[in-house]
Scaffold this motif. Sequence first.
Motif: not given
Length: 231
Positions: A113-142
Amino acid sequence: MVTYNVYRDGSKVASGLKEKTYTDEGLTPNTQYQYQVSAENLVGESELSDLVTLTTNYSEPQSIDVSPKTNNLNVGGLKNLTAKVSPDTAKQTVTWSSTDDKIATIDTNGKVSAVSKGQVTITATSTDKGDVKGTATVNVKQPVTGVTISPKSAEIEVGSTQQLTATIAPDNADNKKVTYSTSDDTIAVVNSSGLVTSKKEGQATITVTTEDGIKTDTAAITVVPKPEEGA
């Protein structure tokens, strides 16, 4: 002497076992198997036992791919992300997080859910192994929500000019580009900066239109004759 036979999914995988324990090797992780056992002696083989259903353990997660990798949203926009854990036999459950919830949040199902202008990184973390992660970028425009032209009306003489100004709302809108047009270019024309030049007597409507969102506003221009010299 009694020996034992082991059947997996209806096929015999071991026979002549003297011990009552058996380890089945080379199984696929996170896979369901059905086992039955029989006893055998010189007389023959017994009936098969009742089915026993077992599921092997998950594989250890190695990596996570989040899709889409790059996401462009307007404030108030929503986007569903997916997380694919590799290998396929690893547990597919992940936890989601955002680097800044003031810009974009993400729920337990991967909905951004886009809240305000800016950029964030979204991270998915494995529930079985906490150091295994994947990321995506979200750019929010006004996005642009409106435009106001000023002045709303003006009276100018033939051959004179009037500067119009367009104010975009909100102030932090990303795309503030606008175009101007006239309802009658024989009476008044307008350039790309909002400068109106009168041609002859009459009335013309000047319209400003935003590139983002196609928001519009208008100004009424009345062209009057020049006063006669010496009048």
